[in-house]
Design an enzyme around this catalytic site. Sequence first.
Site, mmCIF file in Angstrom:
data_model
loop_
_atom_site.group_PDB
_atom_site.id
_atom_site.type_symbol
_atom_site.label_atom_id
_atom_site.label_comp_id
_atom_site.label_asym_id
_atom_site.label_seq_id
_atom_site.Cartn_x
_atom_site.Cartn_y
_atom_site.Cartn_z
ATOM 1 N N ASP A 14 -5.176 2.160 -5.928
ATOM 2 C CA ASP A 14 -3.783 2.545 -5.660
ATOM 3 C C ASP A 14 -4.008 3.824 -4.919
ATOM 4 O OD1 ASP A 14 -3.155 0.571 -7.700
ATOM 5 O OD2 ASP A 14 -1.953 2.023 -8.778
ATOM 6 N N HIS B 54 3.212 -0.206 -3.358
ATOM 7 C CA HIS B 54 3.329 0.812 -4.174
ATOM 8 C C HIS B 54 4.258 2.001 -3.782
ATOM 9 C CE1 HIS B 54 1.532 2.807 -7.684
ATOM 10 N NE2 HIS B 54 0.653 3.766 -7.013
ATOM 11 N N HIS C 149 5.219 7.158 -3.298
ATOM 12 C CA HIS C 149 4.437 7.161 -4.818
ATOM 13 C C HIS C 149 5.664 8.014 -5.684
ATOM 14 C CE1 HIS C 149 1.818 8.068 -8.173
ATOM 15 N NE2 HIS C 149 1.093 7.127 -7.757
ATOM 16 N N HIS D 80 -8.511 4.226 -8.200
ATOM 17 C CA HIS D 80 -7.763 4.899 -6.948
ATOM 18 C C HIS D 80 -8.603 4.970 -5.890
ATOM 19 C CE1 HIS D 80 -5.260 5.787 -10.504
ATOM 20 N NE2 HIS D 80 -4.178 5.858 -9.460
#
Length: 265
Positions: free
Chosen positions: A88, A139, A143, A235
């Site tokens: 991510d 995503h 964020h 991540h």
Amino acid sequence: MSARTALAVGISLILFLAGCGERTPGRSPQAAPSPAASTSPKQTPKPKPSASTKPTQAVPPRLRPQPTTLPPGLRRTTGGQAVALTFDDGPDPVWTPKILDQLRRAGAKATFCVIGTRARAYPELVVRIVREGHQLCNHSWRHDLDLGRRPVAEIRADLVRTNRAIQAAVPGAKVPFYRQPGGKWTPEVVATGRQLGMRPLHWSVDPQDWAKPSAPTITRRVAGAVRPGAIVLMHDGGGNRAATISACTHLIGDLKRRYGLVRLG
């Protein structure tokens, strides 16, 4: 006439003639000049400032409450024996290439959940992700942890904008998944993603590498929680990911050997 009377008449005549000489006949005495009128400009009193009305600012819509339970329909397993690695918050010019290098050496595929602003900033990395056979996942644009609580129109605009940034880098690229930042899912964000052709992608293993623990800690947490079909959250962006990179040097090979690694589809 006596001498005394003659003297009195003479004195009176002299006084009369002296009084007549003090002023010119036909000319009236001038009055004293009045003070000249002031030539300085008049001071206009400044108006007292009135209480100005500030422009009315739009009040942002009130956010919906965060649900206390996750909505149904989230994808949390691969549906088979193999495990899926997901990364991510990228793409990141420092860390994403290192993850891609490790995956390529291991002959493994993964899923990258990319942020719209990062895709726009580093389109060449989106190109590489797709070229090397990995999966893409939306995503959100920035964020936004609260995106799922916002008005549906805002959710939709955010997801559409992110997909456009991805597809600007790779025209025609398919983005079959959406992952809500922080896992803060709501029924509204799930439904909106589905309307745009994206399934909600969650996870079953979270080593919390976002908190930057050591590489051995990340490795231990993944190894202790992983099961067949697990989806592992890690991540490749959002800060220094050196510990994640170090952990992956062991995890990628180990998970591939024990379970197999799969590209989500």
